[in-house]
Design an enzyme around this catalytic site. Structure first.
Site, short mmCIF file in Angstrom:
data_model
loop_
_atom_site.label_atom_id
_atom_site.label_comp_id
_atom_site.label_asym_id
_atom_site.label_seq_id
_atom_site.Cartn_x
_atom_site.Cartn_y
_atom_site.Cartn_z
N HIS A 540 30.66 -31.67 -15.88
CA HIS A 540 31.26 -32.81 -16.00
C HIS A 540 32.43 -33.12 -15.51
O HIS A 540 33.46 -33.88 -15.92
CB HIS A 540 31.69 -33.17 -17.65
CG HIS A 540 30.25 -33.13 -18.59
ND1 HIS A 540 30.21 -33.24 -19.76
CD2 HIS A 540 29.01 -33.04 -18.09
CE1 HIS A 540 29.11 -33.06 -20.38
NE2 HIS A 540 28.18 -33.29 -19.29
N HIS A 584 28.86 -37.16 -21.94
CA HIS A 584 28.28 -36.38 -21.07
C HIS A 584 28.04 -37.31 -19.82
O HIS A 584 27.65 -38.63 -20.13
CB HIS A 584 26.90 -35.85 -21.90
CG HIS A 584 27.25 -34.90 -22.47
ND1 HIS A 584 26.49 -33.29 -22.41
CD2 HIS A 584 27.76 -34.64 -23.86
CE1 HIS A 584 26.91 -32.75 -23.32
NE2 HIS A 584 27.37 -33.39 -24.22
#
Length: 617
Positions: A540, A584
């Site tokens: 991420h 996310h």
């Protein structure tokens, strides 16, 4: 059938550092994006077919008078394999992953090979949505409102929510009618169709521990809920299958796979992007952009391509003898979401037969998958819990710093080398911690640090565009990051001590992870050590091409994602996100693509396409 699936998977298990596979199975079994005849120019050239790039390609080509070229370095998806959620982790050990890795770590990744963490990054149509865990979380309203307050108009929660809704085609049992989800969009969002007997117990236990049951995609996060997944009747949805497959027949949209862009062509005098240079089938091509070049190659590749093209920190580019076109802080900021494997729990009295992946690769489970059911439809993550730890930086009680993923099994579920390779686990770590429970039904938690204080940088290693960049990032350089994850583990243990789990009969796996033998198990100091050994990433990374106002010395692009000082050039991907979101990042990237598509169309209508925006610092 299980053997056939394994054989097909092995067929793409090649070294992701090699230039070409022995056989490209996508030529025969992959999605067909065509092989169009390259034109000399297009109105828009988009680099990268990840979430944002795929959205842009669809939206910008809606006008039949506009020509769009989408260039992707990797291949198309191979639905026989890439559509199976259960192989999400093994796919990271294939050539669908660029194969990035961190530098040698001082404080984290100590139980991993060479003390390095893998930093997966998708290579192919769909970008990282080919290899990610399909988890759909947008982040909280405060994330977006902070962007707007920092001087980025148009990016608040109220302004971005319509774009998330526009993107969605949601099928959610508990939250589909709450006004925060769309039903007519391209992107399928659904409840994970497989739930083990662990999932409802975890959700109930979290409520017993004081957390509310909520829709974490409705703006507020602190609480627990089941997974919302980017799957369609149990099959993985990539940005390619969602956005490109339905429109690939458009005459004004050309999609070229295996096309590695090596440079943005920028006029040195006018500071205007003119086109791109790329390689395909060992040939070099140059193509012009009539309106704009748009980089959507992800937080790593977009920043790397800017620097290779002369846009970046002047001293760094000069050291590599790259002519400087614009001195900008490209790659000067890099955030990550550190994570950790564990704690692990054992079920001495098995509640199901999900002990080994090998035992479940069978015809019955495959037929269930074809009907949108069964274990093949899960990425192993079933539920999410958002918590705030005592060391959280924000004083806002609604801003979590930890997300706890509940998985229905643990690392020992996969007895093949795939998961161990994907996560770089050493033999000592795996054999000393996971192998002893291989034949025992187990499950684990994966706490993720959402608001890391640690910052890094991205740098070029060389001028060779095929070389990986260098990541100057050290996990847990700020010791509070280590504490936050240790607290996350302890909170997972507190939740699992609630009556719901006592009824199920679970046991905390008390084996010290190799390297932490000196610490008393289940103390805070032990869990800090556990985090250092079993460090994980959920890929991420953000902020390498940070969005910010002209007065922000860290900003690379403005609020309309135009690169400062260079006309007709934008960055539209997760790299523009200013700070770590409680999300996310795939969901955020889809929203960025939808928002940017409207911005680009608006700018063209108002006649400011290609306008050069200068910084004020």
């Amino acid at each position: 059938m299980g053997f056939c699936i394994i054989l097909a998977l092995v067929s793409i298990f090649i070294d992701y550092t090699s230039e070409e596979p022995a056989i490209d199975f996508t030529q025969f079994f992959g999605y067909n994006y065509g092989n169009p005849q390259l034109r000399s120019s297009y109105d828009y050239i988009i680099v990268g077919a990840g979430p944002a790039g795929s959205v842009l390609a669809k939206r910008l080509s809606e006008d039949p008078e506009v020509t769009v070229l989408l260039l992707e370095a990797g291949k198309s998806e191979l639905p026989l394999i890439t559509n199976l959620p259960i192989v999400a982790v093994p796919l990271q050990a294939t050539e669908y992953n660029f194969g990035y890795e961190s530098e040698v770590q001082k404080y984290g990744c100590q139980g991993l090979r060479d003390r390095k963490c893998n930093w997966p990054h998708g290579k192919g149509i769909g970008g990282s949505t080919i290899i990610n865990s399909m988890i759909y979380t947008r982040g909280g309203r405060r994330d977006y409102d902070d962007w707007a307050r920092a001087g980025n108009p148009g990016w608040s929660w109220a302004e971005m929510l319509p774009y998330h809704i526009k993107a969605e085609r949601a099928n959610l049992r508990d939250f589909g009618g709450n006004g925060f989800h769309g039903v007519n969009g391209s992107l399928s969002v659904e409840d994970c169709l497989f739930r083990s007997n662990i999932a409802p117990v975890f959700v109930r236990a979290a409520q017993q521990a004081g957390y509310r049951y909520l829709d974490y995609n409705a703006g507020e996060l602190i609480g627990v809920s089941y997974l919302q997944s980017n799957t369609d009747r149990g099959a993985r949805v990539t940005s390619g299958t969602a956005y490109l497959v339905p429109v690939v027949s458009r005459k004004n949209l050309h999609v070229l796979t295996k096309s590695w862009v090596t440079k943005v062509l920028i006029d040195h005098d006018s500071k205007q992007a003119k086109g791109v240079k790329f390689t395909r089938n060992r040939k070099v091509f140059s193509v012009k952009a009539n309106r704009e070049v748009i980089l959507s190659a992800g937080a790593f590749e977009s920043a790397k391509l800017l620097m290779l093209s002369g846009v970046g920190p002047a001293n760094h580019l000069t050291s590599l003898e790259i002519p400087v076109i614009m001195d900008l802080p490209v790659g000067e900021l890099l955030y990550e979401h550190p994570a950790v494997f564990g704690p692990v729990y054992l079920l001495r009295n098995p509640i199901d037969n999900y002990v080994q992946l090998d035992d479940n690769l069978n015809l019955r489970n495959y037929l269930e998958y074809l009907n949108g059911q069964g274990v093949f439809t899960t990425n192993t993550v079933e539920s999410l819990l958002y918590v705030k730890t005592p060391v959280a930086e924000s004083s806002d009680p609604g801003v979590p710093d930890i997300e706890i993923m509940q998985t229905f099994t643990s690392m020992d579920y996969d007895s093949s080398p795939a998961s161990k390779l994907a996560f770089r686990l050493t033999n000592e770590t795996y054999d000393g911690y996971f192998r002893p429970i291989r034949n025992i039904r187990s499950f684990q938690y994966v706490p993720i640090l959402l608001k890391s204080r640690t910052k890094g940088k991205l740098r070029l290693k060389t001028r060779n565009p095929l070389h990986h960049p260098r990541f100057e990032y050290q996990y847990f350089e700020d010791d509070r990051d280590l504490d936050a994850l240790a607290y996350g583990i302890e909170e997972a243990i507190r939740v699992t001590s609630q009556p719901a789990f006592r009824e199920l009969g679970v046991e905390l796996y008390s084996q010290n992870v190799p390297g932490c033998e000196e610490f008393e198990f289940n103390t805070h100091e032990y869990w800090r050590c556990h985090v250092r050994v079993l460090t994980a990433t959920v890929h991420h990374q953000v902020a390498t091409c940070k969005m910010g106002p002209p007065t922000d010395p860290e900003a690379v692009v403005d609020a309309r994602l135009r690169v400062y000082g260079v006309g007709r050039l934008r960055v539209v991907d997760i790299g523009i996100v200013p700070e770590p979101p409680a999300a996310h990042t795939a969901a955020v990237a889809y929203g960025i693509g939808e928002r940017a598509a409207d911005m680009i169309k608006e700018d063209y209508r108002t006649g400011i396409t290609g306008k050069q925006i200068d910084k004020m610092v």
